[in-house]
Structures are given as C-alpha cells and as structure tokens.
Design an enzyme around this catalytic site. Structure first.
Site, short mmCIF file in Angstrom:
data_model
loop_
_atom_site.label_atom_id
_atom_site.label_comp_id
_atom_site.label_asym_id
_atom_site.label_seq_id
_atom_site.Cartn_x
_atom_site.Cartn_y
_atom_site.Cartn_z
N ASP A 1 -0.84 -5.96 9.11
CA ASP A 1 -1.80 -4.89 8.86
C ASP A 1 -3.09 -5.54 8.36
O ASP A 1 -3.09 -6.20 7.32
CB ASP A 1 -1.24 -3.94 7.79
CG ASP A 1 -2.22 -2.81 7.46
OD1 ASP A 1 -3.23 -2.64 8.18
OD2 ASP A 1 -1.96 -2.08 6.48
N LYS B 1 -13.21 -0.11 6.46
CA LYS B 1 -13.86 -0.80 5.34
C LYS B 1 -14.92 -1.77 5.81
O LYS B 1 -16.01 -1.79 5.26
CB LYS B 1 -12.82 -1.57 4.51
CG LYS B 1 -11.46 -0.95 4.44
CD LYS B 1 -11.34 0.13 3.41
CE LYS B 1 -10.01 0.84 3.60
NZ LYS B 1 -9.61 1.66 2.49
N TRP C 1 0.86 -1.19 0.00
CA TRP C 1 0.00 0.00 0.00
C TRP C 1 0.89 1.24 0.00
O TRP C 1 1.86 1.31 0.78
CB TRP C 1 -0.89 -0.04 1.24
CG TRP C 1 -1.78 1.14 1.43
CD1 TRP C 1 -2.55 1.75 0.48
CD2 TRP C 1 -1.99 1.87 2.65
NE1 TRP C 1 -3.25 2.80 1.04
CE2 TRP C 1 -2.91 2.90 2.37
CE3 TRP C 1 -1.50 1.75 3.94
CZ2 TRP C 1 -3.35 3.80 3.34
CZ3 TRP C 1 -1.92 2.63 4.91
CH2 TRP C 1 -2.84 3.65 4.60
#
Ligand code: LMR
Length: 401
Positions: A211, A246, A130
């Site tokens: 993560d 999310k 990311w």
C-alpha cells in the site's frame, strides 16, 4: 427493515474530524486525519493541480463514460511514477491494473481479486496498521492476521520480530506492507531491510501486497519507493495499491490505482480482467477528474517540475515541524526523549502518551489526535506550536494521567 439495525460508533479517524469541526474553540489544534496543512493551517490546492484543472476545463469536450479500468494513460503514467521508467515489470508487460476511487478503492479491488484467486488466503497486516486496512480488506471476506512491526521501546521497527513472524507465514498467504511513511507509526524499513524482506518473500512464498499512499512525503519521490521497487523487481507476484490523495493533495477527488504483478503477460491480462469485473460489480467505474489532473501533471514537463518543487516544500515543512516538536518537548517533566519524532517519516508519529493524556489534551486543550496517540505532524504550524507544546508539557507533568 431497519427496526433492529444498531447504531454504529463513528469511524476512528473520520469521526474525530467531525468532533474537531464541531468544537467551537478558537485555538483548537487538528493533529487527527492525515491531511496536509500549510503554515497557516490550510490545506491548499497545489499550484500544478490548479493549472491542470484550468487546462482540463478549457480542453474538455465530453463527459462520456471512461471505462471500467479508467484512463489507460493515467494507469501508464502512474506505473511509471510508482516503479520508475524501464522497471523490469513494465519491460516484461507483467503488471496491469485499474484506476480506482482513491487508495481505498484500490485496496478493496486488490482484496477482491486476491479472494477470487485464492479464497482461503489470509492477509497479514503489521501491528499496528492503518485503522481502515482491516475493514477494507476484511470486508472482501479475507481473513486478517497480524505480524509484529512497531517496537514502542525503540520507537522504530522491530525488524527481527517481523522477520521471524513472516518466516512462518504459509506460502500462498498475503503480507500487507506500507510502501513508505508507515501509517500510523512513521517507522519505515530501510532499503537494506527491504532487500532482506525481499529475500525472505522469495524463500517463504507469500505474496506481498504493498500500500503506497505517501510517495514523496518522506525523502523524495524516487527515494521513498526504492525498497518497494526493489522488491517488485525480484518477486514473481505482487499487488500494489496506490493513492494520489496526499502527494497531489487531491483528497476529495478520489484518485488511486491498483496494479497486479503476475508471472507473465498472459496471467497479468487475466488478473486485469478480474479486477475490472470486481470494479464493475462494486462501483462500475472510477471518477475521472482527479485522475485526469494527475495524468496531465505527470505528462507535462512544466507542471511536473512545479509539482515536484511544491511537494519538496511540503516535505521540508513536515521535517521542520518534526524538529520543532522534538525541541519544544525537551526538558518535559516526564523525562521522555521525543527526538524519535525526527527520525520517523511522512505525516505520522506515535507520541506514546497515555489514553488519559490523549483525552485531556482533547477536552481541556482542544488538541485532537487519534486514541492510538498517532499525530499528524503536518497539523503543527509555527503559530500553534507554542500552545501545543504547553498543552503537552502540562499533560506530561501530570503523573496521575
Ligand atoms: C488517515 O490515515 O488519516 C488518512 O489516510 C485518511 C483516512 O481515510 O483515514
């Protein structure tokens, strides 16, 4: 003071969102930032979130400070969701942590604590990872290095290359892993690969830093974290950064948490004190609202059941759009087989087209994706698939691009 300060380029992900919003064209398509969209292209507030907010509004009696670590009940419920009730780390009281402003806050506090514990530790991140991992973690002063991960030829994980590289990571360094739904590639490790990676972690002696921002968006809330749970039941130490943006759809509320697995309860307590001190130095304490919503949903059986149902619908919609995109691109002039999109997990896939094709899609057709060719599959709808596929067919047919 500011005479010589230079203008920086926009953020690669959020800057694209700005460009998309500024585009006046009606038919524009947003496959950029990782935000869920429904069939109508809206990012809805989940039903359970709306209900929890109403309950909070009716029952809230104060806005006083919550404390540096946030809400203890939230942290407890988050850990139960992430690890599963009865996980050995919870049973042995070896894991402690703090509520944070989103997953970014979690990642940064994790890095700050690692730097305090071992200032010379290097953090190894997957190629690619990311885009914000590097500035967020590197901003704490830790050096970042990369290990191979994605294989553009197979559109999957190059597990052999990853394992050979990690075999050489010095003990005491840190390896950043994506819990599930790898961002940006959508290429995940299988449970068997997590097991092999866990064995390697124990042999080599690096510390995993996991993560997890998409639990529930691939195969299910329990299924998606089975590999990570296994690893955390076996390794002596680990850092776990989590986001609720999310899976609860509460992006702007900034709810996350960072949890530290230590060798014993006393060490976990010491690590927690450092996480709290780091948080106090940077932002003092996290915002309460998003975490209160999550805590309420996770503790109320009816809200939780409704949240799981709606999350299941989100998951099926994304899986459906993966199928639709792959079938719509069959017979393209470049002869590319896009069926890999159906094998990848979560919101993202790499299309693997050329930079010129990405630019043409944006400028000529109003289709926005990251320069890396990462698409947010959740931006595809039954309504925009036809113009999207037509645009992709057009650029794939252009042999000069
Ligand atoms: C993304 O990857 O698009 C999201 O995680 C949003 C962000 O902050 O970059």
């Amino acid at each position: 003071m500011f005479d010589d300060i230079s203008l920086l380029p926009p953020d690669p992900i959020l800057g694209l969102l700005g460009r998309f919003r500024a585009d006046p064209r009606d038919g524009k398509i947003d496959l950029g930032v990782g935000v869920y969209q429904d069939e109508e292209g809206r990012t809805p507030v989940m039903r359970a979130v709306q209900a929890a907010e109403s309950m909070l509004l009716a029952s809230q009696t104060t806005k006083t400070y919550q404390g540096i670590a946030g809400d203890p009940e939230y942290n407890e419920r988050m850990l139960a969701m992430l690890l599963g009730e009865g996980h050995v780390a919870l049973r042995d009281s070896r894991i402690r942590g703090v509520q944070t402003p989103g997953g970014c806050g979690a990642l940064r506090i994790g890095a700050e604590v690692i730097r305090r514990a071992r200032p010379d530790a290097r953090v190894w991140v997957s190629t690619p990872t990311w885009a914000n991992h590097i500035p967020l973690i590197g901003g704490s002063g830790l050096q970042i290095l990369e290990y191979p991960y994605y294989d553009p030829a197979t559109r999957g994980v190059d597990f052999d290359a990853m394992m050979s590289a990690l075999e050489k990571v010095p003990a005491g360094d840190v390896v950043l892993l994506h819990g599930c739904c790898h961002n940006p590639t959508g290429a995940d490790l299988t449970l068997e690969q997590w097991r092999e990676l866990t064995a390697l972690t124990l042999r080599v002696g690096f510390t995993p830093y996991i993560d997890t921002a998409y639990q529930g968006l691939a195969d299910g809330v329990e299924e998606d974290v089975a590999g990570m749970r296994h690893m955390m039941s076996a390794v002596p130490e680990c850092v776990l950064a989590a986001s609720c943006s999310k899976n609860f759809g509460i992006y702007r509320e900034r709810a996350g948490g960072v949890y530290f697995l230590a060798r014993d309860a006393l060490r976990a307590e010491a690590v927690l004190s450092n996480a709290m001190s780091a948080a106090r130095q940077i932002y003092s304490m996290p915002p309460a609202h998003g975490a209160s919503i999550v805590s309420l949903i996770l503790s109320d059986a009816a809200l939780r059941a409704d949240w799981l149902t709606e999350l299941g619908d989100v998951r099926s919609r994304i899986a459906g759009m993966r199928e639709l995109l792959a079938s719509s691109l069959e017979g393209n002039a470049a002869g590319t087989d896009f069926s890999f999109v159906t094998r990848q997990k979560g919101m993202f896939s790499f299309l693997g087209i050329t930079p010129a094709q990405v630019t043409r899609l944006r400028e000529e057709f109003g289709v926005y994706m990251l320069d890396s060719t990462r698409i947010n599959v959740a931006g595809i709808t039954p309504r925009n698939i036809a113009p999207l596929a037509a645009a992709l067919h057009a650029v794939l047919a252009d042999t000069t691009a």
